[in-house]
Design a protein around this motif. Structure first.
Motif, PDB file in Angstrom:
ATOM      1  N   LEU A 170       0.826  -1.207   0.000  1.00 31.91           N
ATOM      2  CA  LEU A 170       0.000   0.000   0.000  1.00 31.91           C
ATOM      3  C   LEU A 170       0.862   1.259   0.000  1.00 31.91           C
ATOM      4  CD1 LEU A 170      -2.954   1.062   0.210  1.00 31.91           C
ATOM      5  CD2 LEU A 170      -2.632   1.069   2.700  1.00 31.91           C
ATOM      6  N   ALA A 171       2.030   1.181   0.639  1.00 33.38           N
ATOM      7  CA  ALA A 171       2.910   2.342   0.772  1.00 33.38           C
ATOM      8  C   ALA A 171       3.798   2.511  -0.450  1.00 33.38           C
ATOM      9  CB  ALA A 171       3.782   2.189   2.022  1.00 33.38           C
ATOM     10  N   ALA A 172       4.438   3.674  -0.531  1.00 39.02           N
ATOM     11  CA  ALA A 172       5.513   3.873  -1.493  1.00 39.02           C
ATOM     12  C   ALA A 172       6.675   2.973  -1.098  1.00 39.02           C
ATOM     13  CB  ALA A 172       5.942   5.334  -1.506  1.00 39.02           C
ATOM     14  N   LEU A 173       7.422   2.477  -2.074  1.00 42.32           N
ATOM     15  CA  LEU A 173       8.474   1.513  -1.812  1.00 42.32           C
ATOM     16  C   LEU A 173       9.840   2.115  -2.103  1.00 42.32           C
ATOM     17  CD1 LEU A 173       6.769  -1.598  -3.441  1.00 42.32           C
ATOM     18  CD2 LEU A 173       6.736  -0.902  -1.056  1.00 42.32           C
ATOM     19  N   SER A 174      10.826   1.747  -1.275  1.00 40.44           N
ATOM     20  CA  SER A 174      12.185   2.280  -1.449  1.00 40.44           C
ATOM     21  C   SER A 174      13.220   1.187  -1.187  1.00 40.44           C
ATOM     22  CB  SER A 174      12.432   3.445  -0.490  1.00 40.44           C
ATOM     23  OG  SER A 174      11.473   4.453  -0.627  1.00 40.44           O
ATOM     24  N   PRO A 175      13.199   0.100  -1.964  1.00 46.28           N
ATOM     25  CA  PRO A 175      14.183  -0.963  -1.704  1.00 46.28           C
ATOM     26  C   PRO A 175      15.581  -0.533  -2.154  1.00 46.28           C
ATOM     27  CG  PRO A 175      12.294  -1.757  -3.007  1.00 46.28           C
ATOM     28  CD  PRO A 175      12.288  -0.259  -3.047  1.00 46.28           C
ATOM     29  N   ALA A 176      16.434  -0.210  -1.193  1.00 49.73           N
ATOM     30  CA  ALA A 176      17.770   0.273  -1.529  1.00 49.73           C
ATOM     31  C   ALA A 176      18.581  -0.784  -2.263  1.00 49.73           C
ATOM     32  CB  ALA A 176      18.491   0.710  -0.243  1.00 49.73           C
ATOM     33  N   TRP A 177      18.267  -2.049  -2.037  1.00 49.98           N
ATOM     34  CA  TRP A 177      19.036  -3.142  -2.647  1.00 49.98           C
ATOM     35  C   TRP A 177      18.614  -3.417  -4.089  1.00 49.98           C
ATOM     36  CZ3 TRP A 177      16.040  -7.041  -4.525  1.00 49.98           C
ATOM     37  CH2 TRP A 177      14.745  -7.170  -3.993  1.00 49.98           C
ATOM     38  N   TYR A 178      17.459  -2.896  -4.494  1.00 51.89           N
ATOM     39  CA  TYR A 178      16.856  -3.299  -5.766  1.00 51.89           C
ATOM     40  C   TYR A 178      17.515  -2.605  -6.954  1.00 51.89           C
ATOM     41  CZ  TYR A 178      13.211  -4.031  -9.300  1.00 51.89           C
ATOM     42  OH  TYR A 178      12.517  -4.355 -10.442  1.00 51.89           O
ATOM     43  N   GLU A 179      17.980  -3.413  -7.910  1.00 50.03           N
ATOM     44  CA  GLU A 179      18.556  -2.919  -9.158  1.00 50.03           C
ATOM     45  C   GLU A 179      17.795  -3.582 -10.306  1.00 50.03           C
ATOM     46  OE1 GLU A 179      22.792  -3.513  -9.290  1.00 50.03           O
ATOM     47  OE2 GLU A 179      22.962  -3.214  -7.114  1.00 50.03           O
ATOM     48  N   PRO A 180      16.920  -2.845 -10.994  1.00 49.37           N
ATOM     49  CA  PRO A 180      16.085  -3.461 -12.038  1.00 49.37           C
ATOM     50  C   PRO A 180      16.880  -4.255 -13.068  1.00 49.37           C
ATOM     51  CG  PRO A 180      15.343  -1.237 -11.580  1.00 49.37           C
ATOM     52  CD  PRO A 180      16.623  -1.421 -10.809  1.00 49.37           C
ATOM     53  N   ARG A 211      19.566  -5.871 -12.597  1.00 47.23           N
ATOM     54  CA  ARG A 211      20.114  -7.089 -11.980  1.00 47.23           C
ATOM     55  C   ARG A 211      19.017  -8.016 -11.506  1.00 47.23           C
ATOM     56  NH1 ARG A 211      23.611  -7.184  -6.343  1.00 47.23           N
ATOM     57  NH2 ARG A 211      23.927  -9.459  -6.236  1.00 47.23           N
ATOM     58  N   HIS A 212      17.971  -7.445 -10.922  1.00 49.49           N
ATOM     59  CA  HIS A 212      16.879  -8.252 -10.370  1.00 49.49           C
ATOM     60  C   HIS A 212      15.718  -8.258 -11.358  1.00 49.49           C
ATOM     61  CE1 HIS A 212      19.127  -6.523  -6.847  1.00 49.49           C
ATOM     62  NE2 HIS A 212      19.185  -7.817  -6.548  1.00 49.49           N
ATOM     63  N   THR A 213      15.969  -8.794 -12.520  1.00 51.76           N
ATOM     64  CA  THR A 213      14.989  -8.708 -13.611  1.00 51.76           C
ATOM     65  C   THR A 213      13.745  -9.544 -13.348  1.00 51.76           C
ATOM     66  OG1 THR A 213      16.163 -10.496 -14.769  1.00 51.76           O
ATOM     67  CG2 THR A 213      16.772  -8.224 -15.328  1.00 51.76           C
ATOM     68  N   GLU A 214      13.826 -10.492 -12.427  1.00 46.74           N
ATOM     69  CA  GLU A 214      12.682 -11.369 -12.154  1.00 46.74           C
ATOM     70  C   GLU A 214      11.736 -10.786 -11.122  1.00 46.74           C
ATOM     71  OE1 GLU A 214      15.509 -12.572  -8.821  1.00 46.74           O
ATOM     72  OE2 GLU A 214      15.580 -11.594 -10.800  1.00 46.74           O
ATOM     73  N   ILE A 215      12.047  -9.597 -10.597  1.00 46.10           N
ATOM     74  CA  ILE A 215      11.256  -8.995  -9.520  1.00 46.10           C
ATOM     75  C   ILE A 215      10.602  -7.715 -10.013  1.00 46.10           C
ATOM     76  CG2 ILE A 215      11.341  -7.979  -7.209  1.00 46.10           C
ATOM     77  CD1 ILE A 215      13.824  -9.736  -6.684  1.00 46.10           C
ATOM     78  N   ARG A 216       9.312  -7.576  -9.728  1.00 43.89           N
ATOM     79  CA  ARG A 216       8.587  -6.339 -10.037  1.00 43.89           C
ATOM     80  C   ARG A 216       7.856  -5.863  -8.784  1.00 43.89           C
ATOM     81  NH1 ARG A 216       4.877  -7.438 -15.162  1.00 43.89           N
ATOM     82  NH2 ARG A 216       4.318  -9.232 -13.854  1.00 43.89           N
ATOM     83  N   PHE A 217       8.049  -4.586  -8.461  1.00 48.22           N
ATOM     84  CA  PHE A 217       7.367  -3.980  -7.324  1.00 48.22           C
ATOM     85  C   PHE A 217       6.172  -3.169  -7.801  1.00 48.22           C
ATOM     86  CE2 PHE A 217      11.579  -4.721  -5.497  1.00 48.22           C
ATOM     87  CZ  PHE A 217      11.236  -5.245  -4.265  1.00 48.22           C
ATOM     88  N   HIS A 218       5.079  -3.227  -7.023  1.00 47.95           N
ATOM     89  CA  HIS A 218       3.848  -2.509  -7.340  1.00 47.95           C
ATOM     90  C   HIS A 218       3.432  -1.733  -6.092  1.00 47.95           C
ATOM     91  CE1 HIS A 218       3.363  -5.285 -10.842  1.00 47.95           C
ATOM     92  NE2 HIS A 218       3.876  -6.164  -9.985  1.00 47.95           N
TER      93      HIS A 218
END
Length: 326
Positions: free
Chosen positions: A83-93, A95-102
């Motif tokens: 529900l909140a805005a997301l700020s994953p400091a570790w996330y690199e699109p 590099r982490h191509t299998e992960i999508r944040f909504h």
């Protein structure tokens, strides 16, 4: 339309995730959920098939997607909502191509097609939802034979017990006799003295009030099983007071920011305590799942480590899948 309550929660949690924390436990350090919780997920994801589609509910800053990435090395696709805005400091699109944040999505109304996911998971998140609606949505998007796994706050866990005590600390800090009003009162007096004014009777009274509050804080911390909030407040406020110059505005503004931060912490702790599940609430969740999806095998357990109970685990799926996860 997002309700005022949802909007307020989104703001509070969005600010928290922006700090870079990986989890919703406001009273514990970031350790990517080691111990019993980490062991549970290691066991669960050990039997996740290659190519599985995983939905993470109330992901926060993505502790579970990060664990999936490290465990399965990109062999599973993850959609993670919050529900909140997301700020994953570790996330690199890249590099982490299998992960999508909504971001901005509640668990009660998921924007995904029916039977889309092989696993639906949540770590200290599902319990914050309107659980009947969220469960219905989780089952709707779960494919036949899918597994659901939730780690949820336990009403008698170590974290929740700490939360109860910290709520008492929050109440005292902001009370008339507490440290925060005393700090706000002494700042203009200190600024005036440092600008050359002679100490006034108001300044002496403010100093006495501040000293009494500091003494009371020390007493409370000495008998508390969870004194960290009090000790952190003492250090932070003392640092602001010590840095007060001839103009009170800077110190007053710093205290105001800290008070707002503490209020956000109080709201998050209050939510954790209020949404932690009792035994009967856990059984109600199981019964609701059995009504909505007859034939599922459901297991639940207390997750324990040296400190005591830390959470509930709850797993639903086909009998063979549930057996594999214990």
């Amino acid at each position: 339309m997002v309700s005022e309550n949802h909007a307020a929660r989104r703001q509070v949690w969005g600010a928290y995730w922006a700090s870079g924390r990986l989890h919703s436990c406001t009273n514990a350090p970031d350790r990517n959920y080691e111990g019993a919780v980490g062991d549970f997920w290691d066991g669960f994801f050990a039997v996740t098939r290659n190519g599985a589609r995983i939905l993470d509910l109330a992901t926060g800053n993505g502790a579970l997607p990060l664990r999936v990435h490290r465990t399965l090395e990109g062999r599973a696709r993850v959609d993670a909502i919050d529900l909140a805005a997301l700020s994953p400091a570790w996330y690199e699109p890249a590099r982490h191509t299998e992960i999508r944040f909504h971001a901005g999505i509640g668990m009660e109304e998921l924007p995904f097609e029916d039977a889309m996911f092989d696993e639906v998971v949540s770590q200290f998140g599902f319990e914050y939802a309107d659980r009947p609606r969220a469960l219905s949505e989780a089952l709707r998007v779960a494919a036949p034979g899918a597994r659901l796994a939730f780690v949820m706050h336990h009403a008698e866990s170590v974290l929740v017990n700490v939360g109860h005590e910290e709520l008492e600390h929050h109440a005292w800090l902001g009370s008339d006799a507490g440290l925060l009003p005393a700090a706000l009162a002494i700042v203009p007096c200190l600024a005036a003295i440092r600008a050359g004014s002679a100490p006034s009777s108001a300044a002496f009274a403010a100093r006495e009030r501040y000293n009494r509050a500091m003494d009371e804080l020390a007493r409370r911390a000495s008998v508390s099983k969870a004194p960290d909030l009090l000790l952190e407040a003492r250090e932070h406020v003392h640092r602001i007071i010590a840095a007060t110059g001839q103009d009170a505005s800077s110190a007053t503004a710093a205290l105001g920011r800290y008070i707002r931060d503490l209020e956000g912490s109080r709201v998050r702790t209050r939510e954790m305590v209020d949404h932690a599940l009792t035994v009967s609430e856990l059984h109600s969740l199981t019964e609701a799942c059995q009504r909505l999806r007859p034939g599922m095998r459901i297991t639940s357990a207390e997750l324990r480590q040296a400190e005591g109970v830390v959470a509930w685990s709850w797993v639903a799926g086909a009998a063979s899948a549930a057996d594999q996860t214990g």
